[in-house]
Design a protein around this motif. Sequence first.
Motif, short mmCIF file in Angstrom:
data_model
loop_
_atom_site.label_atom_id
_atom_site.label_comp_id
_atom_site.label_asym_id
_atom_site.label_seq_id
_atom_site.Cartn_x
_atom_site.Cartn_y
_atom_site.Cartn_z
N ASP A 42 0.83 -1.20 0.00
CA ASP A 42 0.00 0.00 0.00
C ASP A 42 0.87 1.25 0.00
O ASP A 42 1.45 1.64 1.02
CB ASP A 42 -0.93 0.00 1.21
N LEU A 43 0.96 1.90 -1.16
CA LEU A 43 1.73 3.12 -1.33
C LEU A 43 0.82 4.31 -1.61
O LEU A 43 1.24 5.31 -2.20
CB LEU A 43 2.74 2.95 -2.47
N LEU A 44 -0.44 4.20 -1.17
CA LEU A 44 -1.40 5.28 -1.39
C LEU A 44 -0.93 6.57 -0.74
O LEU A 44 -1.03 7.65 -1.32
CB LEU A 44 -2.76 4.87 -0.82
N THR A 45 -0.40 6.47 0.48
CA THR A 45 0.05 7.66 1.20
C THR A 45 1.04 7.26 2.28
O THR A 45 1.05 6.10 2.74
CB THR A 45 -1.14 8.40 1.84
N ASP A 46 1.86 8.21 2.68
CA ASP A 46 2.74 8.03 3.83
C ASP A 46 2.13 8.66 5.07
O ASP A 46 2.78 8.76 6.11
CB ASP A 46 4.11 8.65 3.55
N SER A 47 0.88 9.10 5.00
CA SER A 47 0.23 9.84 6.07
C SER A 47 -0.46 8.90 7.05
O SER A 47 -1.49 8.30 6.73
CB SER A 47 -0.80 10.82 5.48
N GLY A 48 0.14 8.74 8.23
CA GLY A 48 -0.47 7.92 9.26
C GLY A 48 -0.34 6.44 9.04
O GLY A 48 -0.99 5.66 9.74
N THR A 49 0.47 6.02 8.09
CA THR A 49 0.55 4.60 7.72
C THR A 49 1.85 3.94 8.17
O THR A 49 2.06 2.76 7.90
CB THR A 49 0.42 4.45 6.20
N GLY A 50 2.72 4.68 8.84
CA GLY A 50 4.01 4.14 9.22
C GLY A 50 3.95 3.36 10.52
O GLY A 50 2.92 3.26 11.19
N ALA A 51 5.10 2.78 10.90
CA ALA A 51 5.24 2.02 12.13
C ALA A 51 5.83 2.92 13.22
O ALA A 51 6.78 3.67 12.97
CB ALA A 51 6.14 0.81 11.91
N MET A 52 5.28 2.84 14.43
CA MET A 52 5.80 3.63 15.55
C MET A 52 6.92 2.87 16.25
O MET A 52 7.02 1.65 16.16
CB MET A 52 4.68 3.97 16.53
N SER A 53 7.73 3.61 16.98
CA SER A 53 8.85 3.01 17.71
C SER A 53 8.38 2.45 19.05
O SER A 53 7.27 2.73 19.53
CB SER A 53 9.92 4.07 17.96
N ASP A 54 9.25 1.67 19.69
CA ASP A 54 8.94 1.15 21.02
C ASP A 54 8.75 2.28 22.02
O ASP A 54 7.89 2.20 22.93
CB ASP A 54 10.01 0.16 21.49
#
Length: 446
Positions: A42-54
């Motif tokens: 899914d490359l629709l957007t980079d908005s809110g789709t990433g992975a958070m850190s520990d």
Amino acid sequence: MKAHKTKVVERIELPDREAREANLDEAGYNVFNLNADDVYVDLLTDSGTGAMSDEQWAALLRGDEAYAGSESFAELESAVEDVMGFERVVPAHQGRGAENLLYGALVDDGDVVLNNTHFDTTRAHVANQGAEAADCPAEIAFDADADAPFKGNFSVDRAREHVERVGAENVPVVVLTITNNSAAGQPVSVANTRDAREFADEIDATFVIDACRFAENAYFVREREPGYEEASVASIAREQLDYADALVMSGKKEGLVNAGGFVAVRDPDLFDRVKQRAILFEGFPTYGGMAGRDLAAMAVGLREAVDLARVRDRIEQVRDLGERLRDAGIPLYWPPGGHAVYVDAGEMFAHVPTEEFPGQALVCELYREGGVRAVELGEFAFPGTDRPDLVRLALPRRTYSREHVEHVVDTFAAVADRADAISGLEVIDEPEMAELRHFSARLQPV
């Protein structure tokens, strides 16, 4: 070398071709209407789709959910001041909420707002205030082949033409978007930021920086602008943002979170106006439509955003995708931007006329071929703006591996092999507001 390792994984599957065909038809040939479970990469957007850190997940558990004056809001205030140099902050549920707060307080009916290039929601918010969104991109902004360092710059010459047309009194706001999303994610130099600041002072306008991808922009400055080779990403970002009167921020980009945004301002009177709008549209000004846990995670994310190793990983993955696609013979906008690779669909599908949306046709074929979801940023998304027919491949942060990148490249190669047999599309249903039609319009093959 990667600056992180994987702790949590999510299972994904590629639906078979028959299912993808049916999904595309049911979605009205608009990939915004697809279910995420039916998408492989899914490359629709980079908005809110990433992975958070520990550290961000730990902050979520510590979040203070007090309605007013929560500790989590104080943590966000502190992070914005330390990283971005602004003491006055009003949170919002996401970037477009922040745009509503700020532009609603600054822009009136009949005004003109100048921007290096307005993105879709920014343009829509300006239009919603009864104002005109005027773009002032650099001369080479849409030259796909010009390998220049700062193609995202603001053109002061074009801005002056607009001022001569409408009068300085009708231009209350000058916006600089870093990086320039609508111009293929290209960066803006510190020198150009200084020039835009001076121009805004010249016409007595509020100078706003759309800072969604401020750290990626700072990394490019470090790579490309003389005098910054040894500077830290954090110091470059702080210097660039220091020129602004106000910031609008989607935390879903370089806040590295899945929800949230904010407005930051220097002027106390503007701060009060924005806070009152926040109460009406978002929530009390110390939570702004966000849970306390999300405020806390964004505070951590802003500090992580300017870490050199983190942003280097990010830029190198995007660059790797661009280089692999170019090696496969796919026509690209060059060089790659900070958050995405932009494919020249107008060249790839040269037989499809612009009015039949070659970019949207390519988007549909990528899903049909390999379950890859991208987004069109040409005539379909920006009707009547005479922009090139580009398709954006926005990589979520800290999410996909090299194998996913290779799958995207293989999918493009397969589509390119049968490009001449692909036809265009026509709109059969669309919303009233043209600036937002690509989110929900339905199409069919010509």
